[in-house]
Scaffold this motif. Structure first.
Motif, PDB file in Angstrom:
ATOM      1  N   LEU A  27      -2.028 -11.107  -8.113  1.00 24.84           N
ATOM      2  CA  LEU A  27      -2.207 -10.050  -7.117  1.00 24.84           C
ATOM      3  C   LEU A  27      -1.657 -10.492  -5.761  1.00 24.84           C
ATOM      4  CD1 LEU A  27      -3.452  -7.287  -6.640  1.00 24.84           C
ATOM      5  CD2 LEU A  27      -5.637  -8.376  -6.243  1.00 24.84           C
ATOM      6  N   SER A  85       1.789  -8.473  -4.307  1.00 18.25           N
ATOM      7  CA  SER A  85       1.485  -7.446  -3.309  1.00 18.25           C
ATOM      8  C   SER A  85       2.628  -7.304  -2.322  1.00 18.25           C
ATOM      9  CB  SER A  85       0.199  -7.793  -2.570  1.00 18.25           C
ATOM     10  OG  SER A  85      -0.889  -7.564  -3.406  1.00 18.25           O
ATOM     11  N   SER A  86       2.924  -6.048  -1.977  1.00 20.21           N
ATOM     12  CA  SER A  86       4.044  -5.835  -1.072  1.00 20.21           C
ATOM     13  C   SER A  86       3.609  -5.980   0.385  1.00 20.21           C
ATOM     14  CB  SER A  86       4.661  -4.455  -1.326  1.00 20.21           C
ATOM     15  OG  SER A  86       3.687  -3.556  -1.765  1.00 20.21           O
ATOM     16  N   GLN A 146      -2.921  -5.793   2.803  1.00 18.51           N
ATOM     17  CA  GLN A 146      -3.398  -5.150   1.591  1.00 18.51           C
ATOM     18  C   GLN A 146      -3.772  -6.213   0.556  1.00 18.51           C
ATOM     19  OE1 GLN A 146      -2.654  -1.499   1.737  1.00 18.51           O
ATOM     20  NE2 GLN A 146      -4.458  -1.539   0.460  1.00 18.51           N
ATOM     21  N   ARG A 158      -7.119  -7.936   1.404  1.00 14.68           N
ATOM     22  CA  ARG A 158      -8.319  -7.131   1.116  1.00 14.68           C
ATOM     23  C   ARG A 158      -8.523  -6.959  -0.376  1.00 14.68           C
ATOM     24  NH1 ARG A 158      -6.595  -4.084   5.728  1.00 14.68           N
ATOM     25  NH2 ARG A 158      -5.400  -2.815   4.299  1.00 14.68           N
ATOM     26  N   SER A 159      -7.430  -6.636  -1.109  1.00 15.03           N
ATOM     27  CA  SER A 159      -7.561  -6.428  -2.556  1.00 15.03           C
ATOM     28  C   SER A 159      -8.065  -7.680  -3.240  1.00 15.03           C
ATOM     29  CB  SER A 159      -6.219  -6.064  -3.180  1.00 15.03           C
ATOM     30  OG  SER A 159      -5.604  -5.047  -2.477  1.00 15.03           O
TER      31      SER A 159
END
Lengths: 224, 229
Positions: B130, B134-135, B139, B142-143
């Protein structure tokens, strides 16, 4: 509270209307699940005796993989057309956005399953119309959709969402998959409520944890 | 400067203790009567399991801290611990497989502890994926914090479900040959080794955090250069 409920129903209705027009999610779950059933039957060269022990596993594998396929779709429309920004600007709270998506996903999955189940019964010659089995099916699908909606929203922001969603989803839902498979097998072998009670409790605990946790943390993912 | 010196002391202590514990494991401690020479892997396997699990506790602490305070240092702690935790768990699974073959006769058995370790490993591999895929960085932070918390909550449920599943599923005829008490010298070596592996964990996590900090400041310098152009 009244406004919250109103927003929630509007959000669910929006997804249902979109699904009625596009027919993307239910069709993808359904076609993939049927393919899985056919492939399994051919690949395992199953005899009628084997079917009884193998069918709970086959049924749940087809639900899980078809479910993942459906879950990858649920935020695609929102992301591609910039609808997510629109949703965030709407008066609906973040919790309502999560619950709306979660309930519409639950509805789509249950509709697909209610079509798959009779097909499975016909193809594998087993009777599955047991109220206890329906309970297991609904409880497990609640678990799938509550944590799946959260993970789908996470995966939509990554570069390879097709692999990211199953990677996040499958290890986490393993307890309820085991619970569902074991209790389905027990019911098919003629087991009663006391035989599956601990599994139902386990699935229920997972559902509550997943639902509360996802409702609380979903807004973190929507922040820009 | 003081921080630099403290860290040097930590590194040197860990290094010296590592040599001591290697000597103890391979030369000093008596060979197990029933399990033979292969039992020595136990002094590495158990500490790896312990420090790997400790690393995932640190991921949980870092994730909760990040969602609460929103400062990068908590995220650095979670991310660094996840990397080291996956490394330790991978080694733990590898040494376990190596040990199981001569002692149990099989490489792997779907016992609750083994299966839970494997699922734990998968969850934190997903955590690292992840971060990698992630781009957007914020984000991703947090993810992964969300996964770091729910992944940890999930572990006891996973263990319970597999434990129940084993009781309905036929067991292969394997198991530890003996489950008696440990000799006191064996116990001491195990404890020392656990301490050393915990120190290695601390060293690696601290180093990784300082790399993250440097990366972050480098990125900030780049941004300010871009802006001033």
């Amino acid at each position: 509270m009244n406004a919250f409920l109103h927003n929630l129903i509007t959000l669910i209705w929006k997804d249902i209307v979109a699904e009625l027009r596009g027919k993307e999610i239910i069709t993808s779950i359904l076609s993939f699940a049927i393919l899985t059933l056919v492939i399994f039957n051919l690949a395992l060269r199953a005899t009628p005796q084997m079917i009884l022990t193998l069918s709970p596993g086959i049924l749940w594998i087809s639900f899980i993989f078809a479910g993942i396929l459906g879950l990858t779709r649920i935020f695609v429309n929102e992301k591609e057309n910039g609808n997510l920004e629109g949703l965030l600007l709407s008066p609906a709270s973040r919790e309502a956005i999560y619950l709306g998506k979660m309930f519409s996903t639950l509805i789509f999955m249950l509709i697909a399953q209610s079509i798959i189940l009779p097909i499975f019964s016909i193809l594998f010659n087993v009777s599955l119309f047991e109220p206890m089995l329906l309970l297991i099916l609904i409880l497990t699908t609640i678990g799938f959709s509550s944590i799946g909606t959260l993970f789908s929203a996470i995966a939509i922001n990554t570069k390879s969402r097709e692999i990211m969603l199953p990677m996040l989803f499958v290890p986490i839902v393993i307890p309820i998959i085991i619970g569902a498979v074991v209790s389905t097998g027990t019911i098919m072998e003629g087991g009663n409520w006391p035989d599956i009670r601990q599994w139902v409790q386990l699935i229920l605990v997972f559902d509550i944890l997943a639902f509360v946790f996802s409702t609380l943390t979903f807004e973190q993912i929507l922040q820009e | 400067m003081a921080v630099f010196k403290l860290r040097n002391i930590l590194h040197i202590t860990t290094f010296v203790m590592m040599l001591v514990v290697l000597y103890a494991i391979f030369l000093w401690v008596p060979t197990d009567k029933n399990l033979g020479i292969s039992q020595r892997i136990f002094y590495i396997h158990v500490p790896l399991a312990w420090s790997g699990f400790l690393a995932f506790v640190l991921v949980l602490i870092g994730s909760v801290g990040y969602l609460w305070k929103r400062t990068p240092k908590w995220d650095h702690l979670a991310h660094a611990s996840a990397e080291v935790g996956v490394l330790f768990t991978t080694l733990m699974l590898t040494t376990g497989v190596l040990w199981a073959k001569p002692v149990w006769g099989v490489w792997w058995t779907w016992d609750p502890r083994l299966t839970t370790s494997l699922i734990l490993w998968l969850i934190y591999v997903a955590y690292l994926m992840l971060r990698a895929y992630s781009s957007d960085r914020y984000q991703a932070e947090r993810s992964s914090a969300i996964l770091g918390i729910f992944g940890f909550i999930d572990v006891p449920i996973v263990y319970l479900s597999i434990y129940w599943w084993r009781t309905v599923h036929p067991q292969p005829l394997v198991g530890p040959a003996t489950s008696g008490g440990l000799d006191s010298s064996m116990y001491n070596v195990l404890m020392l080794s656990t301490l050393v592996f915990t120190l290695i964990l601390v060293c690696l996590v601290l180093e990784r955090i300082s790399i993250f900090k440097s990366e972050r400041s480098l990125e900030e310098i780049r941004w300010s250069l871009e802006l001033s152009k």
